[in-house]
Design a protein around this motif. Structure first.
Motif, short mmCIF file in Angstrom:
data_model
loop_
_atom_site.label_atom_id
_atom_site.label_comp_id
_atom_site.label_asym_id
_atom_site.label_seq_id
_atom_site.Cartn_x
_atom_site.Cartn_y
_atom_site.Cartn_z
N GLY A 21 47.21 42.10 27.77
CA GLY A 21 46.43 40.87 27.84
C GLY A 21 45.70 40.68 29.15
N GLY A 22 45.93 41.56 30.10
CA GLY A 22 45.27 41.43 31.40
C GLY A 22 43.80 41.84 31.34
N ARG A 23 42.99 41.20 32.18
CA ARG A 23 41.58 41.52 32.32
C ARG A 23 41.32 41.90 33.77
NH1 ARG A 23 42.61 40.68 27.68
NH2 ARG A 23 41.39 39.52 26.13
N LEU A 24 40.77 43.10 33.98
CA LEU A 24 40.54 43.60 35.33
C LEU A 24 39.25 43.02 35.90
CD1 LEU A 24 41.16 45.65 37.66
CD2 LEU A 24 39.77 47.30 36.37
N VAL A 25 39.29 42.62 37.17
CA VAL A 25 38.10 42.21 37.91
C VAL A 25 38.01 43.13 39.12
CG1 VAL A 25 36.83 40.33 39.00
CG2 VAL A 25 38.54 39.82 37.24
N SER A 26 37.03 44.03 39.10
CA SER A 26 36.86 44.97 40.20
C SER A 26 35.60 44.62 40.99
CB SER A 26 36.75 46.40 39.66
OG SER A 26 35.68 46.52 38.75
N PRO A 27 35.59 44.89 42.28
CA PRO A 27 34.42 44.52 43.10
C PRO A 27 33.20 45.36 42.77
CG PRO A 27 36.01 45.77 44.40
CD PRO A 27 36.66 45.49 43.08
N ASP A 28 32.02 44.72 42.74
CA ASP A 28 30.78 45.43 42.51
C ASP A 28 30.30 46.15 43.77
OD1 ASP A 28 30.58 44.51 39.85
OD2 ASP A 28 29.73 42.62 40.53
N VAL A 29 30.57 45.55 44.92
CA VAL A 29 30.13 46.11 46.19
C VAL A 29 31.25 46.99 46.77
CG1 VAL A 29 29.36 45.58 48.53
CG2 VAL A 29 28.63 44.14 46.61
N PRO A 30 30.94 48.22 47.21
CA PRO A 30 31.98 49.09 47.76
C PRO A 30 32.65 48.50 48.99
CG PRO A 30 29.97 50.34 47.29
CD PRO A 30 29.62 48.89 47.15
N GLY A 31 33.94 48.78 49.14
CA GLY A 31 34.63 48.47 50.38
C GLY A 31 35.59 47.31 50.38
N ASN A 32 35.78 46.62 49.26
CA ASN A 32 36.76 45.54 49.22
C ASN A 32 38.17 46.10 49.32
OD1 ASN A 32 34.69 43.57 48.71
ND2 ASN A 32 36.21 42.36 47.61
N ASP A 33 39.07 45.31 49.91
CA ASP A 33 40.46 45.75 50.02
C ASP A 33 41.35 45.01 49.03
OD1 ASP A 33 40.51 43.25 51.14
OD2 ASP A 33 41.31 43.87 53.08
N TRP A 34 40.73 44.43 47.96
CA TRP A 34 41.50 43.75 46.93
C TRP A 34 40.75 43.78 45.61
CZ3 TRP A 34 39.78 39.03 44.66
CH2 TRP A 34 38.64 38.47 45.26
N PHE A 35 41.50 43.54 44.53
CA PHE A 35 40.93 43.35 43.20
C PHE A 35 41.79 42.33 42.49
CE2 PHE A 35 44.04 46.70 42.84
CZ PHE A 35 44.64 46.53 41.60
N ALA A 36 41.46 42.00 41.24
CA ALA A 36 42.19 40.93 40.56
C ALA A 36 42.43 41.28 39.10
CB ALA A 36 41.42 39.61 40.68
N ILE A 37 43.46 40.67 38.54
CA ILE A 37 43.76 40.73 37.11
C ILE A 37 44.02 39.30 36.64
CG2 ILE A 37 45.34 41.57 35.33
CD1 ILE A 37 45.90 44.00 37.06
N ALA A 40 44.32 46.60 47.44
CA ALA A 40 43.75 47.90 47.12
C ALA A 40 44.62 49.04 47.63
CB ALA A 40 42.35 48.01 47.73
N ALA A 41 45.36 48.80 48.71
CA ALA A 41 46.15 49.87 49.32
C ALA A 41 47.40 50.20 48.53
CB ALA A 41 46.54 49.48 50.75
N THR A 42 47.97 49.21 47.81
CA THR A 42 49.25 49.42 47.13
C THR A 42 49.22 49.07 45.64
OG1 THR A 42 50.00 47.18 47.65
CG2 THR A 42 50.47 48.91 49.28
N GLY A 43 48.23 48.28 45.21
CA GLY A 43 48.22 47.80 43.84
C GLY A 43 49.15 46.63 43.61
N ALA A 44 49.89 46.21 44.65
CA ALA A 44 50.87 45.14 44.51
C ALA A 44 50.21 43.77 44.54
CB ALA A 44 51.90 45.23 45.64
N VAL A 45 50.87 42.78 43.89
CA VAL A 45 50.37 41.41 43.89
C VAL A 45 50.59 40.80 45.28
CG1 VAL A 45 50.66 39.12 42.90
CG2 VAL A 45 50.87 41.14 41.44
#
Length: 455
Positions: A203-219, A231-236
């Motif tokens: 049920g999760g929806r990935l939100v990835s950055p459009d611009v290179p270089g972010n150190d985070w993403f979201a679900i 981004a470094a660990t994948g951890a919340v």
């Protein structure tokens, strides 16, 4: 993530034994001397003139269907089909490798080149192959399709998405079919080493950055629960309930700089809501209204919200609005078309005259310079002329523009930190797509031939 289709990558510690010249100027704003302004005005509005010296190094490839470059080499996708790598300094062929028809694309990310294989070719799902820049042999192969360039411990990493339950031949899922498991992984962009991996919760929806270089993403999830992950660990690293995501499917959810931005279409316009990511918390909300008459597509899907240097941009059918990321308030709005963005300036074209370049100050929306008769040249690189080659998403540092002149074009470079313009010289034939590294310029020109010049 900004894609360059026909990519491949290669990096060497001595990647530029050619003369790369001085590094790009650092960000900053200064007034240009009046004499220099007059000289630039004469150069850009006058006739062909003498121009700077450009030495022809030769035609590298003909009958080319694709062209990209990283800081190590130039790559041409030939009609055979085959990928051929050329040396930046001399233009000599390094190696050539055949690719089965419709099996993959040369793909550029983090200033490196790869081959992105389609499903049911090299593997059941998407896969990413890194080639040795020296001889074209495979260095590593990773499962999944790249969707973003992340910053992992100050190094570039690739975020890969892989559908492990994929079948061959690919099948279109039936309506109401349960979501298949999605595998996420982050790998080092150079070595291919897996930094972390996990199966995304159902049920999760990935939100990835459009611009290179972010150190985070979201679900995020349909009940509004949203997770910010490192981004470094994948951890919340932060989580919260976001009511705008629970009220119904949003039009879009994007990462814009340090913000998670949600767009929802309403009868009176598009509601733009932003959340800070560390910790995940409400920041501001603005109602955006497009200029009438509004195209049907924009009424249905809402405006696009993108990161633009230090600002937030809402480019739409008729104009571009620039918002303050701290408050969401509109700083300025103009009937221009977005072409290139940097930390210092925006490069745009007139809506009514595509061969009129405007270099616009981010803070005021006022033109710093106007280049009549000039147009943007599409890039075959990520626009980063960083000799150090870190490419951890330093971002675009320059834009190339051209002014057609007979059977050739005058070429100039715009520094996206300072807005300054440097005339590079005259090239023939007229280019359609270019890459630049130090004192070398390579372009797809004259239809389907790759040319190389020394500046």
């Amino acid at each position: 993530m900004d894609e360059r289709l026909i990519d491949l990558g290669v990096v060497t510690d001595h990647a530029d034994q050619l003369d790369i010249g001085p590094p790009p100027m650092v960000a900053g704003r200064r007034q240009w001397p009046f004499v220099m302004v007059l000289a630039l005005l004469a150069a850009f509005t006058g006739g062909s003139g003498a121009g700077s010296s450009v030495e022809v190094l030769g035609v590298l490839a003909e009958h080319t269907v694709g062209f990209v470059a990283d800081r190590g080499a130039l790559y041409a996708l030939r009609e055979e089909p085959a990928v051929t790598a050329y040396d930046w300094g001399t233009g000599e062929e390094r190696w050539s490798r055949s690719i089965p028809s419709n099996a993959g694309q040369v793909y550029l990310a983090a200033d490196r080149a790869y081959i992105r294989h389609r499903p049911c070719t090299d593997a059941t799902g998407w896969s990413l192959e890194r080639l040795d820049p020296a001889d074209g042999h495979q260095q590593w192969l990773a499962a999944g399709a790249p969707v973003a360039v992340l910053r992992i411990d100050q190094r570039p990493g690739l975020l890969l998405v892989d559908e492990r339950a994929a079948t061959c031949p690919p099948a279109v899922p039936l309506r109401n079919t349960p979501q298949t498991p999605v595998h996420l992984a982050a790998i080092d962009a150079e070595s291919g080493v897996v930094r972390w991996q996990f199966q995304m919760p159902v049920g999760g929806r990935l939100v990835s950055p459009d611009v290179p270089g972010n150190d985070w993403f979201a679900i995020w999830y349909t009940d509004g629960h949203t997770e910010v992950r490192a981004a470094a660990t994948g951890a919340v690293i932060s989580a919260a309930q976001v009511p705008e995501l629970a009220d119904g499917p949003p039009t879009s959810v994007r990462i814009v700089g340090d913000l998670l931005v949600i767009v929802s279409v309403r009868l009176d316009g598009a509601l733009i809501t932003s959340y800070a990511h560390a910790p995940l918390s409400y920041k501001w909300q603005q109602l955006f209204q497009s200029v009438e008459p509004v195209p049907i597509a924009e009424l249905a899907y809402g405006p696009v919200v993108v990161a633009c240097g230090p600002m937030i941009c809402v480019p739409n059918w008729r104009d571009i609005a620039v918002l303050d990321p701290r408050t969401g308030e509109q700083r300025w709005r103009r009937t221009i078309q977005l072409d290139a963005v940097g930390s210092g300036v925006l490069v745009a074209r007139d809506r009514e005259d595509f061969m009129r370049i405007r270099i616009v100050d981010w803070q005021t929306g006022v033109d710093r310079s106007e280049l009549a008769g000039w147009g943007l040249v599409p890039m075959a690189t990520d626009g980063n002329d960083d000799a150090a080659g870190t490419a951890a998403a330093a971002g675009t540092t320059y834009a190339l523009v051209q002014k057609p002149d007979g059977d050739g074009s005058r070429i100039a470079r715009i520094n996206l930190h300072t807005g300054e313009v440097e005339i590079l010289g005259q090239v023939r034939p007229i280019p359609s797509r270019c890459a630049m590294r130090g004192h070398r310029l390579s372009c797809l020109a004259g239809g389907d031939a790759v040319h190389l010049w020394k500046l």
